[in-house]
Design an enzyme around this catalytic site. Structure first.
Site, PDB file in Angstrom:
ATOM      1  N   CYS A  43       2.715  23.641  22.341  1.00  0.00           N
ATOM      2  CA  CYS A  43       2.273  24.959  21.896  1.00  0.00           C
ATOM      3  C   CYS A  43       2.047  25.914  23.058  1.00  0.00           C
ATOM      4  O   CYS A  43       2.542  27.031  23.065  1.00  0.00           O
ATOM      5  CB  CYS A  43       0.995  24.834  21.071  1.00  0.00           C
ATOM      6  SG  CYS A  43       0.369  26.424  20.506  1.00  0.00           S
ATOM      7  N   CYS A  48       4.330  27.834  20.671  1.00  0.00           N
ATOM      8  CA  CYS A  48       3.718  28.983  19.996  1.00  0.00           C
ATOM      9  C   CYS A  48       3.378  30.140  20.922  1.00  0.00           C
ATOM     10  O   CYS A  48       3.666  31.294  20.626  1.00  0.00           O
ATOM     11  CB  CYS A  48       2.429  28.563  19.284  1.00  0.00           C
ATOM     12  SG  CYS A  48       2.360  26.884  18.704  1.00  0.00           S
ATOM     13  N   LYS A  51       6.410  31.776  22.765  1.00  0.00           N
ATOM     14  CA  LYS A  51       7.199  32.368  21.670  1.00  0.00           C
ATOM     15  C   LYS A  51       6.586  33.677  21.194  1.00  0.00           C
ATOM     16  O   LYS A  51       7.281  34.689  21.035  1.00  0.00           O
ATOM     17  CB  LYS A  51       7.298  31.335  20.537  1.00  0.00           C
ATOM     18  CG  LYS A  51       8.022  31.779  19.269  1.00  0.00           C
ATOM     19  CD  LYS A  51       7.097  32.402  18.246  1.00  0.00           C
ATOM     20  CE  LYS A  51       5.950  31.541  17.812  1.00  0.00           C
ATOM     21  NZ  LYS A  51       6.315  30.397  16.990  1.00  0.00           N
ATOM     22  N   TYR A 179      11.652  27.861  11.122  1.00  0.00           N
ATOM     23  CA  TYR A 179      10.768  28.653  11.982  1.00  0.00           C
ATOM     24  C   TYR A 179      11.438  29.035  13.303  1.00  0.00           C
ATOM     25  O   TYR A 179      11.569  30.217  13.642  1.00  0.00           O
ATOM     26  CB  TYR A 179       9.507  27.855  12.346  1.00  0.00           C
ATOM     27  CG  TYR A 179       8.498  27.593  11.279  1.00  0.00           C
ATOM     28  CD1 TYR A 179       7.275  28.250  11.273  1.00  0.00           C
ATOM     29  CD2 TYR A 179       8.720  26.643  10.293  1.00  0.00           C
ATOM     30  CE1 TYR A 179       6.309  27.969  10.322  1.00  0.00           C
ATOM     31  CE2 TYR A 179       7.764  26.360   9.329  1.00  0.00           C
ATOM     32  CZ  TYR A 179       6.559  27.027   9.354  1.00  0.00           C
ATOM     33  OH  TYR A 179       5.606  26.755   8.406  1.00  0.00           O
ATOM     34  N   GLU A 183      12.818  32.704  14.477  1.00  0.00           N
ATOM     35  CA  GLU A 183      11.982  33.404  15.462  1.00  0.00           C
ATOM     36  C   GLU A 183      12.799  33.775  16.690  1.00  0.00           C
ATOM     37  O   GLU A 183      12.717  34.905  17.182  1.00  0.00           O
ATOM     38  CB  GLU A 183      10.786  32.529  15.828  1.00  0.00           C
ATOM     39  CG  GLU A 183       9.771  32.453  14.695  1.00  0.00           C
ATOM     40  CD  GLU A 183       8.696  31.405  14.889  1.00  0.00           C
ATOM     41  OE1 GLU A 183       7.694  31.445  14.147  1.00  0.00           O
ATOM     42  OE2 GLU A 183       8.846  30.544  15.784  1.00  0.00           O
ATOM     43  N   HIS A 438      -7.804  51.387   1.577  1.00  0.00           N
ATOM     44  CA  HIS A 438      -6.685  52.329   1.571  1.00  0.00           C
ATOM     45  C   HIS A 438      -6.713  53.226   2.809  1.00  0.00           C
ATOM     46  O   HIS A 438      -7.778  53.606   3.268  1.00  0.00           O
ATOM     47  CB  HIS A 438      -6.773  53.196   0.303  1.00  0.00           C
ATOM     48  CG  HIS A 438      -5.655  54.155   0.146  1.00  0.00           C
ATOM     49  ND1 HIS A 438      -4.401  53.771  -0.258  1.00  0.00           N
ATOM     50  CD2 HIS A 438      -5.601  55.505   0.353  1.00  0.00           C
ATOM     51  CE1 HIS A 438      -3.622  54.832  -0.299  1.00  0.00           C
ATOM     52  NE2 HIS A 438      -4.320  55.900   0.060  1.00  0.00           N
ATOM     53  N   GLU A 443      -3.642  46.289   0.489  1.00  0.00           N
ATOM     54  CA  GLU A 443      -4.363  46.679  -0.730  1.00  0.00           C
ATOM     55  C   GLU A 443      -3.572  46.296  -1.985  1.00  0.00           C
ATOM     56  O   GLU A 443      -4.144  46.131  -3.065  1.00  0.00           O
ATOM     57  CB  GLU A 443      -4.657  48.170  -0.730  1.00  0.00           C
ATOM     58  CG  GLU A 443      -3.444  49.066  -0.845  1.00  0.00           C
ATOM     59  CD  GLU A 443      -3.810  50.553  -0.797  1.00  0.00           C
ATOM     60  OE1 GLU A 443      -4.483  51.012  -1.727  1.00  0.00           O
ATOM     61  OE2 GLU A 443      -3.434  51.219   0.190  1.00  0.00           O
TER      62      GLU A 443
END
Length: 461
Positions: A43, A48, A51, A179, A183, A438, A443
């Site tokens: 990672c 991760c 990346k 993934y 990516e 908002h 929302e």
């Protein structure tokens, strides 16, 4: 004289192993950690973190293009790949240092070498030293899997090498539809590469909600990425610095690089598992463990990607912590692997938690779907042709929200918060009772009132 040299020996200095080592040491255990490459594991070093840094950088050119719609006039811009790689390397080195420091501060000892099991309590280091341990934790993670060998596979790079390329490829072919493949497709396209994605399945992101799969593909193709499905790489020819990738459908693609991202396999090779009596799970090739992360040997445990359960860094960390709590803290903890949020940092980004529509329909007799597909507010000014997808999967009988799926900017950030509600078994009425914030895209998650689809399975007579 102590029966063992250490209370805990951890093989692997990645996220799961480091967390287990630190927590065990905090409980007073004598701990040793062996890492043959770099502290931080996949990672931090080649997964991760680098990346995400590359993904962030790849967004900049699009941001510059979008700026015109908001009145900004930006002159000539340039990009230097070498600077990106060098700055990424500095950040990774900083994080590696932090991992090392935190382990050592806890009182655990780090040995920068390979470790192999000789028996259930003995570890042999590549230095020749032997260490005995009351408990052993295997946290060696996973490694890229190139799949069946094809002619020219020696020319293929994985995500490991992609982080260290000397220059940005003008053209790249990426095999894979999950993934990592998507990516990197977004990363290279964002920096200006011509990208072709080749995937054997009928559509990318196998296992994700069908609406998510379709939406991501459409958006990626709008951004100029070529996606070829139902096809595999059959052969790669090298001509000087260029490559020709021959596909199973008879076509071919010219490129400067060829990358395979078709999955990862548990890093179990040459660990001495057989000598110690540790069993492999025949279903997935990972180390077989029970709900406590215990292997077939009572004093040997395994966490993270090496078990091939749920291959996500936060899961490995949670498993490592639970192991230390259970064994050294005398506080039994089992990790709940259900309802884990996940993100794909593709472009557009995906955030998802819970069941897909297909999974829900297979498990529940009455499923309501709430779905919206809209142009985000930023695009109304930038003029970019892009849309956001938001989807709720609801048990029509109990009103419980079973899953949430988002494709669009900040999808990962949004899904982390939504995952709390889904984990707590929130109902659609709970979502409806929440006042909208908002103007935001999110929302929509609390303003969808009418099901877009309703699936009711008739009881068998």
């Amino acid at each position: 004289m102590a029966e063992f040299d250490v209370d805990l020996f951890v093989i692997g200095g990645g996220s799961g192993g480091v967390r287990a080592a630190r927590i065990a040491a905090n409980y007073g255990a004598k701990v040793m950690v062996a890492e043959e490459y770099r502290m931080g594991g996949t990672c931090v070093i080649r997964g991760c973190v680098p990346k995400k840094l590359f993904v962030i950088g790849s967004h900049v050119h699009q941001e510059i293009e979008d700026a015109a719609g908001f009145g900004w006039s930006i002159g000539q811009v340039s990009f230097d790949w070498a600077t990106l790689v060098a700055n990424k390397d500095k950040e990774i080195a900083r994080l590696e240092g932090a991992y090392t420091t935190n382990v050592e501060k806890s009182g655990a000892r780090i040995v920068k070498t390979r470790a192999v099991l000789e028996d259930a309590h003995t570890i042999r280091l590549a230095t020749g030293e032997k260490v005995t341990a009351k408990y052993i934790l295997i946290a060696t993670g996973g490694a890229p899997n190139h799949g069946p060998a094809v002619p020219g596979i020696e020319h293929v790079i994985s995500s490991n090498e992609a982080f260290h390329l000397k220059e940005l490829p003008k053209r790249i072919v990426i095999q894979g539809g999950g993934y990592i493949a998507l990516e990197f497709a977004g990363i290279f396209a964002g920096y200006g590469s011509d990208v072709s994605v080749v995937y054997r399945g009928d559509n990318i992101l196998r296992g994700f909600d069908e609406d998510v799969r379709k939406h991501v593909r459409t958006e990626m193709e709008k951004r100029g990425i070529t996606i070829i499905t139902g096809c595999t790489v059959a052969k790669i020819d090298k001509h000087g610095r260029d490559f020709t990738t021959h596909l199973s459908n008879g076509s071919s693609i010219a490129s400067d690089q060829v990358m395979f991202a078709i999955g990862r396999h548990p890093n179990v090779r040459s660990l001495g598992l057989e000598a110690a009596g540790v069993a492999i799970n025949p279903a997935n090739g990972g180390i077989q463990v029970d709900g406590w992360s215990k292997t077939s040997v009572d004093n040997i445990y395994a966490v993270g990607d090496v078990t091939h359960r749920t291959n996500l860094t936060p899961v490995a960390i949670r498993e490592g912590h639970a192991f230390a709590d259970t064994v050294f803290g005398k506080r039994p903890v089992q990790v709940d692997h259900a309802t884990i949020p996940t993100a794909v940092f593709s472009q557009p980004e995906v955030g998802t938690v819970g069941l897909t529509e297909e999974e829900a329909r297979a498990q529940y007799s009455h499923v309501d779907i709430y779905k919206t597909d809209f142009r985000p507010i930023k695009a109304t000014m930038s003029g970019r042709d892009t849309r956001v997808l938001m989807k709720l999967v609801v048990d029509g009988s109990s009103d419980r929200v079973l899953g949430c799926h988002i494709v669009g900017d900040a999808a990962a950030e949004t899904i982390q918060a939504i995952a709390i509600a889904v984990k707590m078994k929130a109902t659609k009425a709970d979502f409806d009772a929440t006042v909208a914030l908002h103007p935001t895209a999110a929302e929509e998650l609390v303003t969808m009132r009418t099901p877009t689809a309703r699936h009711v399975r008739q009881a068998a007579e």
